[in-house]
Design a protein around this motif. Structure first.
Motif, PDB file in Angstrom:
ATOM      1  N   GLU A  17      23.798  58.496   0.696  1.00  0.00           N
ATOM      2  CA  GLU A  17      22.939  57.589  -0.450  1.00  0.00           C
ATOM      3  C   GLU A  17      23.897  57.822  -1.893  1.00  0.00           C
ATOM      4  O   GLU A  17      23.606  56.871  -2.542  1.00  0.00           O
ATOM      5  CB  GLU A  17      21.851  57.864  -0.592  1.00  0.00           C
ATOM      6  CG  GLU A  17      20.704  57.535   0.672  1.00  0.00           C
ATOM      7  CD  GLU A  17      19.555  57.658   0.477  1.00  0.00           C
ATOM      8  OE1 GLU A  17      19.059  58.231  -0.452  1.00  0.00           O
ATOM      9  OE2 GLU A  17      18.835  57.207   1.443  1.00  0.00           O
ATOM     10  N   GLY A  18      24.434  58.632  -2.073  1.00  0.00           N
ATOM     11  CA  GLY A  18      25.415  58.815  -3.235  1.00  0.00           C
ATOM     12  C   GLY A  18      24.818  59.796  -4.473  1.00  0.00           C
ATOM     13  O   GLY A  18      23.682  60.347  -4.513  1.00  0.00           O
ATOM     14  N   ASP A  19      25.339  60.213  -5.216  1.00  0.00           N
ATOM     15  CA  ASP A  19      25.281  61.097  -6.388  1.00  0.00           C
ATOM     16  C   ASP A  19      26.364  60.550  -7.456  1.00  0.00           C
ATOM     17  O   ASP A  19      27.189  59.568  -7.474  1.00  0.00           O
ATOM     18  CB  ASP A  19      25.429  62.768  -6.100  1.00  0.00           C
ATOM     19  CG  ASP A  19      26.772  62.896  -5.578  1.00  0.00           C
ATOM     20  OD1 ASP A  19      27.761  62.240  -5.845  1.00  0.00           O
ATOM     21  OD2 ASP A  19      26.923  63.897  -4.683  1.00  0.00           O
ATOM     22  N   GLU A  20      26.574  61.433  -8.458  1.00  0.00           N
ATOM     23  CA  GLU A  20      27.102  61.043  -9.734  1.00  0.00           C
ATOM     24  C   GLU A  20      28.721  61.104  -9.405  1.00  0.00           C
ATOM     25  O   GLU A  20      29.347  60.364 -10.165  1.00  0.00           O
ATOM     26  CB  GLU A  20      26.985  62.088 -10.907  1.00  0.00           C
ATOM     27  CG  GLU A  20      27.340  63.272 -10.699  1.00  0.00           C
ATOM     28  CD  GLU A  20      26.157  64.296 -10.081  1.00  0.00           C
ATOM     29  OE1 GLU A  20      26.004  65.667 -10.422  1.00  0.00           O
ATOM     30  OE2 GLU A  20      25.377  63.778  -9.424  1.00  0.00           O
ATOM     31  N   TYR A  21      29.196  61.612  -8.676  1.00  0.00           N
ATOM     32  CA  TYR A  21      30.597  61.677  -8.168  1.00  0.00           C
ATOM     33  C   TYR A  21      31.018  60.610  -6.851  1.00  0.00           C
ATOM     34  O   TYR A  21      31.953  60.358  -6.704  1.00  0.00           O
ATOM     35  CB  TYR A  21      31.055  62.892  -7.812  1.00  0.00           C
ATOM     36  CG  TYR A  21      30.842  63.753  -8.976  1.00  0.00           C
ATOM     37  CD1 TYR A  21      31.747  63.564 -10.378  1.00  0.00           C
ATOM     38  CD2 TYR A  21      30.417  65.120  -8.900  1.00  0.00           C
ATOM     39  CE1 TYR A  21      31.493  64.235 -11.505  1.00  0.00           C
ATOM     40  CE2 TYR A  21      30.377  65.980 -10.163  1.00  0.00           C
ATOM     41  CZ  TYR A  21      30.976  65.598 -11.046  1.00  0.00           C
ATOM     42  OH  TYR A  21      30.996  66.416 -12.586  1.00  0.00           O
ATOM     43  N   THR A  22      29.911  60.078  -6.328  1.00  0.00           N
ATOM     44  CA  THR A  22      30.294  59.124  -5.437  1.00  0.00           C
ATOM     45  C   THR A  22      29.694  57.737  -5.935  1.00  0.00           C
ATOM     46  O   THR A  22      29.770  56.719  -5.189  1.00  0.00           O
ATOM     47  CB  THR A  22      29.430  59.507  -3.995  1.00  0.00           C
ATOM     48  OG1 THR A  22      27.924  59.310  -4.397  1.00  0.00           O
ATOM     49  CG2 THR A  22      29.639  60.815  -3.698  1.00  0.00           C
ATOM     50  N   GLY A  23      29.481  57.485  -7.210  1.00  0.00           N
ATOM     51  CA  GLY A  23      29.027  56.396  -7.995  1.00  0.00           C
ATOM     52  C   GLY A  23      27.797  55.987  -7.719  1.00  0.00           C
ATOM     53  O   GLY A  23      27.043  55.063  -8.025  1.00  0.00           O
ATOM     54  N   GLY A  24      26.853  56.822  -7.181  1.00  0.00           N
ATOM     55  CA  GLY A  24      25.334  56.645  -7.090  1.00  0.00           C
ATOM     56  C   GLY A  24      25.148  55.538  -6.007  1.00  0.00           C
ATOM     57  O   GLY A  24      23.993  55.223  -5.809  1.00  0.00           O
ATOM     58  N   GLY A  25      25.827  55.544  -4.802  1.00  0.00           N
ATOM     59  CA  GLY A  25      25.670  54.655  -3.802  1.00  0.00           C
ATOM     60  C   GLY A  25      26.388  55.025  -2.597  1.00  0.00           C
ATOM     61  O   GLY A  25      27.315  55.735  -2.448  1.00  0.00           O
ATOM     62  N   VAL A  63      29.431  51.066   1.168  1.00  0.00           N
ATOM     63  CA  VAL A  63      29.452  49.691   1.158  1.00  0.00           C
ATOM     64  C   VAL A  63      29.153  49.418  -0.157  1.00  0.00           C
ATOM     65  O   VAL A  63      29.627  48.239  -0.632  1.00  0.00           O
ATOM     66  CB  VAL A  63      28.704  49.223   2.341  1.00  0.00           C
ATOM     67  CG1 VAL A  63      27.331  49.317   2.019  1.00  0.00           C
ATOM     68  CG2 VAL A  63      28.817  47.694   2.382  1.00  0.00           C
ATOM     69  N   GLU A  64      28.364  49.918  -0.823  1.00  0.00           N
ATOM     70  CA  GLU A  64      28.102  49.731  -2.177  1.00  0.00           C
ATOM     71  C   GLU A  64      29.131  50.152  -3.084  1.00  0.00           C
ATOM     72  O   GLU A  64      29.375  48.934  -4.019  1.00  0.00           O
ATOM     73  CB  GLU A  64      26.818  50.413  -2.631  1.00  0.00           C
ATOM     74  CG  GLU A  64      25.518  50.111  -2.040  1.00  0.00           C
ATOM     75  CD  GLU A  64      24.315  51.164  -2.384  1.00  0.00           C
ATOM     76  OE1 GLU A  64      23.554  50.484  -2.968  1.00  0.00           O
ATOM     77  OE2 GLU A  64      24.432  52.249  -1.910  1.00  0.00           O
ATOM     78  N   ILE A  65      29.854  50.921  -2.792  1.00  0.00           N
ATOM     79  CA  ILE A  65      31.242  50.844  -3.658  1.00  0.00           C
ATOM     80  C   ILE A  65      32.278  49.726  -3.597  1.00  0.00           C
ATOM     81  O   ILE A  65      32.699  49.207  -4.363  1.00  0.00           O
ATOM     82  CB  ILE A  65      32.198  52.233  -3.432  1.00  0.00           C
ATOM     83  CG1 ILE A  65      31.115  53.551  -3.461  1.00  0.00           C
ATOM     84  CG2 ILE A  65      33.338  52.394  -3.843  1.00  0.00           C
ATOM     85  CD1 ILE A  65      31.738  54.816  -3.165  1.00  0.00           C
ATOM     86  N   GLU A 102      29.478  53.768 -14.490  1.00  0.00           N
ATOM     87  CA  GLU A 102      28.685  52.726 -14.120  1.00  0.00           C
ATOM     88  C   GLU A 102      28.522  52.857 -12.546  1.00  0.00           C
ATOM     89  O   GLU A 102      29.231  52.604 -11.848  1.00  0.00           O
ATOM     90  CB  GLU A 102      29.603  51.395 -14.438  1.00  0.00           C
ATOM     91  CG  GLU A 102      30.008  51.188 -15.972  1.00  0.00           C
ATOM     92  CD  GLU A 102      30.586  50.017 -16.161  1.00  0.00           C
ATOM     93  OE1 GLU A 102      30.958  49.299 -14.983  1.00  0.00           O
ATOM     94  OE2 GLU A 102      30.752  49.335 -17.197  1.00  0.00           O
ATOM     95  N   PRO A 103      27.430  53.298 -12.291  1.00  0.00           N
ATOM     96  CA  PRO A 103      26.922  53.266 -11.117  1.00  0.00           C
ATOM     97  C   PRO A 103      27.025  52.007 -10.244  1.00  0.00           C
ATOM     98  O   PRO A 103      26.858  50.949 -10.636  1.00  0.00           O
ATOM     99  CB  PRO A 103      25.440  53.918 -11.078  1.00  0.00           C
ATOM    100  CG  PRO A 103      25.086  54.182 -12.560  1.00  0.00           C
ATOM    101  CD  PRO A 103      26.014  53.552 -13.387  1.00  0.00           C
ATOM    102  N   VAL A 104      27.339  52.208  -8.915  1.00  0.00           N
ATOM    103  CA  VAL A 104      27.747  51.141  -8.083  1.00  0.00           C
ATOM    104  C   VAL A 104      26.286  50.666  -7.455  1.00  0.00           C
ATOM    105  O   VAL A 104      25.904  49.652  -6.855  1.00  0.00           O
ATOM    106  CB  VAL A 104      28.456  51.451  -6.856  1.00  0.00           C
ATOM    107  CG1 VAL A 104      30.057  51.988  -7.628  1.00  0.00           C
ATOM    108  CG2 VAL A 104      27.798  52.664  -5.951  1.00  0.00           C
ATOM    109  N   ASN A 105      25.169  51.436  -7.767  1.00  0.00           N
ATOM    110  CA  ASN A 105      23.934  51.205  -7.389  1.00  0.00           C
ATOM    111  C   ASN A 105      22.845  51.090  -8.486  1.00  0.00           C
ATOM    112  O   ASN A 105      22.854  51.904  -9.093  1.00  0.00           O
ATOM    113  CB  ASN A 105      23.181  52.039  -6.277  1.00  0.00           C
ATOM    114  CG  ASN A 105      21.888  51.635  -5.690  1.00  0.00           C
ATOM    115  OD1 ASN A 105      21.050  50.971  -6.334  1.00  0.00           O
ATOM    116  ND2 ASN A 105      21.439  52.241  -4.667  1.00  0.00           N
ATOM    117  N   SER A 106      22.522  49.765  -8.745  1.00  0.00           N
ATOM    118  CA  SER A 106      21.540  49.707 -10.248  1.00  0.00           C
ATOM    119  C   SER A 106      20.362  50.335 -10.118  1.00  0.00           C
ATOM    120  O   SER A 106      19.952  50.774 -11.173  1.00  0.00           O
ATOM    121  CB  SER A 106      21.461  48.035 -10.290  1.00  0.00           C
ATOM    122  OG  SER A 106      20.592  47.673  -9.366  1.00  0.00           O
ATOM    123  N   LEU A 107      19.913  50.764  -9.016  1.00  0.00           N
ATOM    124  CA  LEU A 107      18.459  51.721  -8.852  1.00  0.00           C
ATOM    125  C   LEU A 107      18.879  52.985  -9.265  1.00  0.00           C
ATOM    126  O   LEU A 107      18.061  53.692  -9.335  1.00  0.00           O
ATOM    127  CB  LEU A 107      17.974  51.600  -7.496  1.00  0.00           C
ATOM    128  CG  LEU A 107      17.277  49.973  -7.177  1.00  0.00           C
ATOM    129  CD1 LEU A 107      16.703  49.787  -6.021  1.00  0.00           C
ATOM    130  CD2 LEU A 107      16.632  49.434  -8.435  1.00  0.00           C
TER     131      LEU A 107
END
Length: 300
Positions: free
Chosen positions: A96-104, A107-109, A37-42
């Protein structure tokens, strides 16, 4: 069957299961993995194997923090320090994020963890976690701005004013505030430091002139609870994109750059060093005093 045979069969079964999971990336990862579940919806995951590496799920769990008995605490001080994400050493916070940083970004985490009920957010009225925020109050604390635009009415053609709310801009979070304890543990003979709380600071601007006013906290998070969440997200490594640590390890290892803005040592009124023109020097002296106190304990 004796106990040794039973243990051998159990270990063997575990090894086979682990090997099968590692060699078969199609196996569903645990529900609490960081990238389901990504932390960034985009942010959208790749629909194909993006690269030559056969990746497997990275699922981590934070070990419990060490506790110090009151009888073993020889002395201690509480300090507040600030992390500026614009410093080169802190560039992981703005990745900005990738699959292992939650995609954000970081602060988005934090925001995602609060909205999904993984961690409780607290009011900025004080930094003692005395007032919990519900989801509505939390969304209000994030703020956002109202924009007015002129648009033509599709039926009449007349120009009307449309008011819209701009989404929270993660780029306005340029600092983080840490609240931490430095305690000398006489049982281990070590100076221990642990983060107690963390708060993202958002830049505030004058709505009329757009001039910068100050950086203020959005909310407080209790770090021992947050740490369990951060163990599932990895930190951007500018030197090697394949070998990373979790955010929990990043903070535990104190790989960030920061400066002290307040200390409770000889400060009964709780004044910030930032109010002083030589605030950075005051912060450095506070840290030097803590380290000198540790040396004094060894000299006894």
């Amino acid at each position: 069957m004796n106990i040794l045979n039973k243990i051998g069969l159990t270990v063997g079964a575990l090894l086979v299961t682990g090997a099968a999971f590692a060699q078969n990336p199609s196996v569903d990862p645990p529900a609490n993995s960081s990238y389901d579940e990504p932390v960034n919806s985009l942010w959208k995951p790749s629909l194909v194997k993006d690269g030559i590496i056969d990746r497997v799920p990275h699922v981590n769990k934070a070990t419990d923090l060490a506790r110090i008995r009151e009888v073993d605490a020889a002395w201690g001080h509480r300090v507040w320090r600030q992390i500026d994400v614009r410093e080169k050493q802190n560039q992981a916070f703005i990745y900005e994020g990738d699959e292992y940083t939650g995609g954000g970004a970081f602060v988005e985490i934090l925001i995602d963890a609060v909205k999904k009920g993984k961690v409780q957010a607290y009011s900025i009225l004080d930094d003692r976690f005395t007032q919990a925020l519900d989801l509505e109050a939390f969304n209000t604390s994030l703020g956002g701005t109202w924009d007015t635009t002129e648009v033509p009415d599709i039926n009449t053609g007349e120009i009307i004013i449309k008011v819209t709310r701009r989404e929270f801009d993660v780029n306005t979070v340029t600092k983080y505030r840490l609240k931490e304890d430095w305690v000398f543990d006489r049982n281990t003979g070590r100076l221990m430091v642990q983060i107690v709380g963390i708060a993202p600071l958002k830049d505030q601007y004058d709505p009329n002139t757009n001039a910068f006013l100050y950086s203020g906290p959005l909310f407080w998070l209790y770090y021992p609870d947050l740490r369990k969440v951060l163990a599932n997200y990895e930190v951007y490594n500018p030197q090697n994109s394949l070998h990373r640590m979790t955010w929990a390890d990043y903070f535990d290892g104190r790989y960030f750059s920061s400066y002290i803005i307040k200390s409770d040592a000889n400060n009964p009124r709780g004044l910030d060093f930032e109010r002083n023109l030589r605030g950075l020097e005051e912060g450095e002296r506070a840290m030097e005093a803590i380290m000198a106190k540790e040396d004094d304990m060894w000299a006894r």
